[in-house]
Design an enzyme around this catalytic site. Structure first.
Site, mmCIF file in Angstrom:
data_model
loop_
_atom_site.group_PDB
_atom_site.id
_atom_site.type_symbol
_atom_site.label_atom_id
_atom_site.label_comp_id
_atom_site.label_asym_id
_atom_site.label_seq_id
_atom_site.Cartn_x
_atom_site.Cartn_y
_atom_site.Cartn_z
ATOM 1 N N ASN A 210 51.081 25.659 17.292
ATOM 2 C CA ASN A 210 49.758 25.717 17.309
ATOM 3 C C ASN A 210 49.333 27.301 16.958
ATOM 4 O O ASN A 210 50.401 28.012 16.651
ATOM 5 C CB ASN A 210 48.797 25.261 18.628
ATOM 6 C CG ASN A 210 49.672 26.068 19.754
ATOM 7 O OD1 ASN A 210 49.366 27.320 20.093
ATOM 8 N ND2 ASN A 210 50.545 25.694 20.810
ATOM 9 N N GLY A 273 48.789 30.278 33.720
ATOM 10 C CA GLY A 273 49.156 29.587 32.458
ATOM 11 C C GLY A 273 48.172 29.806 31.302
ATOM 12 O O GLY A 273 47.233 28.988 31.043
ATOM 13 N N ALA A 275 49.501 30.145 28.159
ATOM 14 C CA ALA A 275 50.335 29.636 26.914
ATOM 15 C C ALA A 275 49.581 28.438 26.477
ATOM 16 O O ALA A 275 48.942 27.622 27.328
ATOM 17 C CB ALA A 275 51.718 29.166 27.201
ATOM 18 N N ASP A 279 51.434 19.508 23.846
ATOM 19 C CA ASP A 279 51.343 18.364 24.817
ATOM 20 C C ASP A 279 52.304 17.335 24.438
ATOM 21 O O ASP A 279 52.748 16.644 25.347
ATOM 22 C CB ASP A 279 49.823 17.807 24.604
ATOM 23 C CG ASP A 279 48.863 18.494 25.295
ATOM 24 O OD1 ASP A 279 49.035 19.424 26.457
ATOM 25 O OD2 ASP A 279 47.669 18.820 24.759
ATOM 26 N N LYS A 289 68.010 18.230 7.692
ATOM 27 C CA LYS A 289 66.629 18.386 7.157
ATOM 28 C C LYS A 289 66.131 16.987 6.843
ATOM 29 O O LYS A 289 66.936 16.039 6.076
ATOM 30 C CB LYS A 289 66.744 19.219 6.033
ATOM 31 C CG LYS A 289 65.378 19.431 5.213
ATOM 32 C CD LYS A 289 65.413 20.357 4.143
ATOM 33 C CE LYS A 289 64.201 20.401 3.508
ATOM 34 N NZ LYS A 289 64.213 20.652 2.103
ATOM 35 N N ILE A 307 53.367 22.035 32.530
ATOM 36 C CA ILE A 307 54.032 22.939 33.615
ATOM 37 C C ILE A 307 52.948 23.293 34.610
ATOM 38 O O ILE A 307 53.514 23.568 35.760
ATOM 39 C CB ILE A 307 54.307 24.130 32.545
ATOM 40 C CG1 ILE A 307 55.246 23.785 31.438
ATOM 41 C CG2 ILE A 307 54.836 25.306 33.322
ATOM 42 C CD1 ILE A 307 55.244 24.766 30.272
ATOM 43 N N PHE A 323 44.462 27.662 32.277
ATOM 44 C CA PHE A 323 43.576 28.184 30.986
ATOM 45 C C PHE A 323 42.878 26.628 30.591
ATOM 46 O O PHE A 323 43.603 25.614 30.660
ATOM 47 C CB PHE A 323 44.126 28.961 29.919
ATOM 48 C CG PHE A 323 43.826 30.566 29.887
ATOM 49 C CD1 PHE A 323 44.525 31.127 30.943
ATOM 50 C CD2 PHE A 323 42.748 30.968 29.105
ATOM 51 C CE1 PHE A 323 44.276 32.315 31.191
ATOM 52 C CE2 PHE A 323 42.470 32.442 29.315
ATOM 53 C CZ PHE A 323 43.349 33.040 30.334
ATOM 54 N N LYS A 337 40.491 19.530 34.855
ATOM 55 C CA LYS A 337 41.775 20.117 35.094
ATOM 56 C C LYS A 337 41.984 20.665 36.035
ATOM 57 O O LYS A 337 42.802 20.781 36.977
ATOM 58 C CB LYS A 337 41.967 21.044 33.653
ATOM 59 C CG LYS A 337 42.072 20.075 32.485
ATOM 60 C CD LYS A 337 42.172 20.908 31.097
ATOM 61 C CE LYS A 337 42.064 20.484 29.811
ATOM 62 N NZ LYS A 337 42.124 20.993 28.684
ATOM 63 N N LYS A 341 44.709 18.933 38.113
ATOM 64 C CA LYS A 341 46.021 19.745 38.171
ATOM 65 C C LYS A 341 46.312 20.541 39.691
ATOM 66 O O LYS A 341 47.180 21.318 39.765
ATOM 67 C CB LYS A 341 46.101 20.714 36.906
ATOM 68 C CG LYS A 341 46.066 19.957 35.577
ATOM 69 C CD LYS A 341 46.545 21.016 34.411
ATOM 70 C CE LYS A 341 46.480 20.264 33.211
ATOM 71 N NZ LYS A 341 47.136 20.769 32.127
HETATM 72 O O1 PMT Z 1 47.011 33.252 22.150
HETATM 73 P P1 PMT Z 1 45.716 33.720 21.917
HETATM 74 O O2 PMT Z 1 45.631 33.580 20.368
HETATM 75 O O3 PMT Z 1 45.196 35.313 22.176
HETATM 76 O O4 PMT Z 1 44.714 32.495 22.303
HETATM 77 C C1 PMT Z 1 44.469 32.376 23.707
HETATM 78 C C2 PMT Z 1 44.575 31.032 23.943
HETATM 79 C C3 PMT Z 1 43.275 30.038 23.219
HETATM 80 C C4 PMT Z 1 45.698 30.258 23.709
HETATM 81 C C5 PMT Z 1 44.478 31.124 25.625
HETATM 82 O O5 PMT Z 1 43.049 31.540 25.886
HETATM 83 C C6 PMT Z 1 44.165 29.445 25.902
HETATM 84 O O6 PMT Z 1 43.202 28.957 26.284
HETATM 85 N N1 PMT Z 1 45.333 29.072 26.699
HETATM 86 C C7 PMT Z 1 45.489 27.745 27.121
HETATM 87 C C8 PMT Z 1 45.594 26.823 25.896
HETATM 88 C C9 PMT Z 1 45.947 25.380 26.174
HETATM 89 O O7 PMT Z 1 47.015 24.860 26.106
HETATM 90 O O8 PMT Z 1 44.961 24.792 26.789
HETATM 91 P P2 PMT Z 1 44.925 23.034 27.317
HETATM 92 O O9 PMT Z 1 43.443 22.821 27.644
HETATM 93 O O10 PMT Z 1 45.598 22.226 26.297
HETATM 94 O O11 PMT Z 1 45.599 23.206 28.569
HETATM 95 C C10 PMT Z 1 45.328 23.483 29.695
HETATM 96 C C11 PMT Z 1 46.387 24.375 30.590
HETATM 97 O O12 PMT Z 1 47.369 23.387 30.850
HETATM 98 C C12 PMT Z 1 46.740 25.618 30.051
HETATM 99 O O13 PMT Z 1 46.618 26.428 31.103
HETATM 100 C C13 PMT Z 1 48.071 25.187 29.548
HETATM 101 O O14 PMT Z 1 48.841 26.379 29.714
HETATM 102 C C14 PMT Z 1 48.607 24.133 30.634
HETATM 103 N N2 PMT Z 1 49.515 23.044 29.889
HETATM 104 C C15 PMT Z 1 49.384 22.287 29.066
HETATM 105 C C16 PMT Z 1 50.188 21.644 28.677
HETATM 106 C C17 PMT Z 1 51.611 21.558 29.294
HETATM 107 N N3 PMT Z 1 52.258 20.616 28.975
HETATM 108 N N4 PMT Z 1 51.643 22.391 30.257
HETATM 109 C C18 PMT Z 1 50.900 23.424 30.599
HETATM 110 O O15 PMT Z 1 51.136 24.032 31.608
#
Ligand code: PMT
Length: 405
Positions: A210, A273, A275, A279, A289, A307, A323, A337, A341
């Site tokens: 992404n 979190g 990152a 998903d 390949k 996570i 986040f 969330k 979560k």
């Molecule tokens: O890195 P930059 O370019 O500065 O951009 C910042 C950002 C937009 C990436 C950051 O601000 C942000 O929003 N990060 C979370 C992105 C995300 O995956 O959001 P989500 O709504 O899909 O997930 C919700 C939360 O679950 C997040 O805290 C994510 O880290 C966590 N998650 C999601 C899926 C997974 N399998 N495990 C997780 O821990």
């Protein structure tokens, strides 16, 4: 030009292998014109000799509580009166416990009780000892009594383990003492941050990922360090350099990030979190390949473990901040969330717009927790990270006060 700093610094060394680093601290302080007198505990004197510190400080070193060499046999009171500040480096778990409970059974613990000057403590111990609730309670107590913590840092330890408990570098301790720069909302706290994207391989040359650049997560690491926290960052592939003093662990896939986060999360005070974790990952990763064949093809994806949710459901869980990256119904999805979560807080940002979110240098956040919310308008991610870290520090503090009134 050498600056005119004529502080009288009482430097106490307790028993620990980091005692050898304290010799360098004496040299650095004297270079800045500080007058330094040294106290060694008996345990410290097993690691380093009084003679070393006498030569470096230019003064006899005190080791005994009842010092017949002092006119009125009140060496500890005289030293406490003399000092502008007392620094204990390294401070062992044992001496911190004595300070916390007012035990005065040797020179240093008695000096601490007699000292009316500011007291600084630079802990150094094995990571498991640092994380023990008894030590953490003692740390909170001495902080409540007005002691300022410097460190500890994380990294390789003399015992061969990795983690928190390393004494801060002598140069850093010296700077803190002489500048009084103790921006320390998170002093003594350990923070684990996930940052950047993950990459989910399809074959040896292709992957799904992404647009996350890591800017938001890396800015949070820097802001937390500037507030005195020890920071470990688990980062997906990005082209940024980690802020100095960050303990960086690089990963590629969501599964690797899961393993690195989960194996240490319960040892931390806070998990953030940031990152953008994939998903889903390709169900099968080909060894070779994938060849171009049909006009249409289908990828089968399998859901990755969450996570953030796993961290927030740990028995011994850190204060957990998620986040939420949303293209619509930001509040509804973010609050969903937060609940689902089991989070303490969630920072929601709009993504897919002209500015903010992924890649951009700027961002705006709507932060939600159970009883409240806070809006941070569009600003540079570094500034925004400072504000979010301040808010997290406030809520962590509130939570620990509710737990231990
Ligand atoms: O890195 P930059 O370019 O500065 O951009 C910042 C950002 C937009 C990436 C950051 O601000 C942000 O929003 N990060 C979370 C992105 C995300 O995956 O959001 P989500 O709504 O899909 O997930 C919700 C939360 O679950 C997040 O805290 C994510 O880290 C966590 N998650 C999601 C899926 C997974 N399998 N495990 C997780 O821990």
């Amino acid at each position: 030009m050498v600056s005119k700093i004529n502080k009288k610094i009482l430097l106490a060394v307790s028993g620990g292998i980091a005692a050898y680093k304290t010799a360098e601290l004496v040299r650095l302080l004297r270079k800045k014109n500080a007058e330094v007198r040294v106290v060694l505990t008996h345990a410290a004197a097993k690691f380093v000799t009084p003679l070393t510190f006498q030569a470096l400080s230019g003064h006899a070193v005190a080791t005994e509580l009842l010092d017949t060499g002092q006119e009125n046999a009140m060496g500890h009171i005289n030293l406490a009166r003399w000092a502008d500040l007392l620094i204990v480096a390294p401070a062992s778990a044992n001496i911190i416990a004595k300070f916390s409970h007012g035990i005065a059974d040797d020179l240093l613990s008695t000096l601490y009780l007699a000292a009316e000057c500011p007291v600084y403590v630079a802990p150094a111990m094995n990571q498991a000892m640092w994380h023990k609730p008894a030590t953490q309670d003692n740390i909170k107590r001495i902080q409540n009594h007005g002691v300022t913590l410097i460190g500890p840092d994380s990294g390789n330890q003399a015992c061969g383990e990795q983690g928190f408990g390393r004494m801060s570098a002598p140069q850093e301790i010296c700077n803190c003492l002489l500048t009084g720069n103790t921006s320390s909302l998170l002093q003594g706290k350990s923070i684990l941050i996930s940052a950047g994207p993950t990459r989910e391989p399809l074959d040896p040359v292709r992957y799904i990922t992404n647009r996350s650049s890591g800017k938001m997560g890396y800015a949070l690491a820097e802001a937390a360090i500037n507030q005195g926290a020890s920071v470990t960052m688990i980062s997906g592939p990005v082209s940024l350099t980690a802020p100095p003093k960050t303990s960086l662990i690089q990963v590629e896939t969501a599964q690797q990030m899961y393993e690195e986060v989960l194996q240490r999360a319960s040892l931390y005070d806070v998990y953030i979190g940031a990152a953008a974790v994939a998903d889903y990952s390709p169900d099968i990763v080909k060894d070779e390949k994938i060849k171009k064949q049909a006009d249409r093809t289908t990828l089968v994806l399998r859901k990755n473990k969450d996570i953030l949710s796993a961290v927030a459901h740990l028995k011994q869980r850190p204060f957990t901040v998620g986040f939420a990256a949303e293209t619509h119904e930001l509040e509804r999805y973010a609050r969903g969330k937060l609940e689902r979560k089991n989070l303490d807080m969630i920072a929601a940002n709009w993504v897919g717009k002209e500015s903010g979110g992924f890649e951009d240098d700027n961002n705006a956040l709507q932060v939600f927790w159970r009883q409240g919310r806070q809006h941070f308008e569009m600003m540079n991610k570094k500034k925004l990270a400072e504000k979010l870290i301040e808010l997290i520090a406030e809520k962590v503090d509130e939570k620990s006060t509710t737990k231990n009134p």
